[in-house]
Design an enzyme around this catalytic site. Sequence first.
Site, PDB file in Angstrom:
ATOM      1  N   ASP A  14       0.811  -1.219   0.000  1.00  0.00           N
ATOM      2  CA  ASP A  14       0.000   0.000   0.000  1.00  0.00           C
ATOM      3  C   ASP A  14       0.845   1.269   0.000  1.00  0.00           C
ATOM      4  O   ASP A  14       0.657   2.156   0.842  1.00  0.00           O
ATOM      5  CB  ASP A  14      -0.951   0.018   1.207  1.00  0.00           C
ATOM      6  CG  ASP A  14      -1.724  -1.274   1.384  1.00  0.00           C
ATOM      7  OD1 ASP A  14      -2.054  -1.899   0.370  1.00  0.00           O
ATOM      8  OD2 ASP A  14      -1.988  -1.668   2.535  1.00  0.00           O
ATOM      9  N   GLU A 187     -11.309   0.554  -3.809  1.00  0.00           N
ATOM     10  CA  GLU A 187     -10.648   0.944  -2.555  1.00  0.00           C
ATOM     11  C   GLU A 187      -9.384   1.742  -2.878  1.00  0.00           C
ATOM     12  O   GLU A 187      -9.069   2.012  -4.032  1.00  0.00           O
ATOM     13  CB  GLU A 187     -10.291  -0.298  -1.729  1.00  0.00           C
ATOM     14  CG  GLU A 187      -9.404  -1.285  -2.467  1.00  0.00           C
ATOM     15  CD  GLU A 187      -9.178  -2.586  -1.732  1.00  0.00           C
ATOM     16  OE1 GLU A 187      -9.245  -2.595  -0.493  1.00  0.00           O
ATOM     17  OE2 GLU A 187      -8.917  -3.600  -2.401  1.00  0.00           O
TER      18      GLU A 187
END
Length: 545
Positions: A14, A187
Site C-alpha cells: 500500500d 478501494e
Amino acid sequence: MKIKNPILPGFNPDPSIIRVGNTYYIANSTFEWFPGVRLHSSKDLVHWKLLPSILDSKELIDMTGDPSSGGVWAPDLSYADGKFWLVFSDVKVVEGPFKDCINYLTTADNIMGPWSKPIKLDATGFDASLFHDTDGKKYLVQQTWDQREYKNTFNGITLTELDSNSLRLLPQTRKVIYKGTDVKVVEGPHLYKINGYYYLFAAQGGTSWSHQEIVARSKSLVPGSFVIEPGAPFITNFDTPDFGLQKQGHGSLVNTPDDEWYYASLCGRPWHHKNESSWDPRGWCTLGRETSIQKVEWDSENWPRIVGGHGGLINVPSPKVGTAYSTKKRNNSRYDGFSSSRLDNEWQTLRQPFTDKLGYIKGNKLILKGNQSLSSIFDVSLLASRWQAFNFDATTKIKYDPYSYQQMAGLVNFYNDKHYSWIFITYDEQTNHKVIEVAQNDNNVYTSFLKEKAIEIPENCEDVWFKTCVRKYHYYYMYSFDGKNWQKVPIDLDAAILSDDYVMQTSGGFFTGAMVGLASVDCTGFELPAEFDYFDYKELDEKLL
C-alpha cells in the site's frame, strides 16, 4: 541506471509516495506490527533508505487487541502548507460484516517528527487519503464500507471536506463521487489535480491475482461526473500470469523535479511447488506484498499510461535527475549485536512498543521476558523483522534456563497468530532436562515435531545456537552447542504456509508477510527471561545454492 523492482522487498504494501524538494518518501502499511507506518526515503527512486517509523508510541497508535492483519491500513502521506500530513486507519475487525476502522490525522513540520497527537476523523471506511485542492480546500477521500448483507461491502469512494482550521471533517459535505466498475471492491483512492482535471486513482478487484488500479477523471468533484480511462486498467497483472511481478494495483502517483511521472504500487512475487500450475493458483507470496515503481507517460488525450504496458516492467527507466544515497549492490543482510539501547529500525513488535513489559537491552544482550504465547493478540514477547529475500539464513545465540514445559524461548518464523513455526528451548519434566523442540502452528493446528525425541541439551551447556535456513519453497532449523558444529533438525517445513495466499484460504486477514525473529513465552505467568546474544540475517544468492 534502472529502477529494479521491487524497490522495497518483503512486506511493504500500500505505498503512498510523495516528493518534497528533491527527496521522495514512501509510507507503507504495517498492520498489527509496531511501530506503525514503515517509512523510506530516496533521492533517485532507485536507492531507498529506511527511516524510523512514524507511529512510534502508544499516544500515536494503540493496537492492543487488534486482530492479525488489523491495525494500520494504507497510510496516506502528503505535504502541504509547509508540513507533512499523515492519514491512517486503525482497523479493529477484519472478518465478518463490520470493519470498525477508525481514521486518524497527524501532522509534523519534519518527516522525522515529532508528530502531533492524532485527531479522530471518522469511521466511514478504510484507505483514507487527504487531497489538498489548489483553491486551499482539503478533502478526505476514502473507501466506503457497507455492512448490509444485500449490498456489496465496497460501496464506492466518499469525499468529505476537512475544515482547514479545526482539522475536523464537515459531515454535511459528504458525498460518494465514484461507485467503481463491475469488477467491484473499489478501494485505495488517491485524488490529484493535473492540467485542470481531477484524476481519481483507485484499486479494485481485491488484493490478489485479479488486483488492478483504474483511473477516472472529471473537471469537477460532482458525483457521477468521473469518466473511466478508456482501454485496459491503468495497471494490472491479471492477464500477465507469467510476469515476475503480480498483484500490482493499489498505490499512488508522484512527479520528479523534471516533471517525469512514476507510480508506486504494491506487488507480489509468487513461486509455486513443482507439482502446481503457475497460472491457477499462481503460487505463494511468502515475502508478502512488496512495493514496485513503474514509469508513467501521458497519452494524447491526457490519460496516464504505464510505460511498457499495463503489466509493468521489472527494470524501469530511472529519472533524469537524482543523486543516489549509495551505489552499493542492494542486500538487506544485517547483524545486530544489541550494542545500542535503542532497537534498530528493522525490528518490530506485535501491537505495542518494546518496553520493559516485553524486555530490554543490557550489556550487549537482548533480554526477552516470558509473556503470552505466539497465538495471543495481546502481550507477546516477539521481536521480528521481514523476510526480504527468498533465500537466507538467520542465526542467534540464546541462554535460557526453563523449569517447566510451559516455558519456551527461541527462533521464530511468523506470519500471524495462527501461522508460525519455531525452534526453541523448553523443559522436559519426564527427563528433568532442558531440551530443543521444533513446532508449527498451521491454521491453529499445533504440531510438536520431536515430542518424546526432543533433543537433550548437555548439562554443561549454557548457550545454544539456533539457525533457520529459508530456501524459497521450504525452510528448516539447525542447532549447535558450540556455535561451530551444526546439526540439522530433519524436518523440512513448507514455506507456503507463511504466505498471504495460503492464509487467505481460511481468513479474512491475509495482508502482511513472513517475519523472522526472537521470542520468549512463559505460560506459567512468572515471566522467565531469555537472553539473546545477537541476531544475524544473511541473504543468499539463489544462483549459488
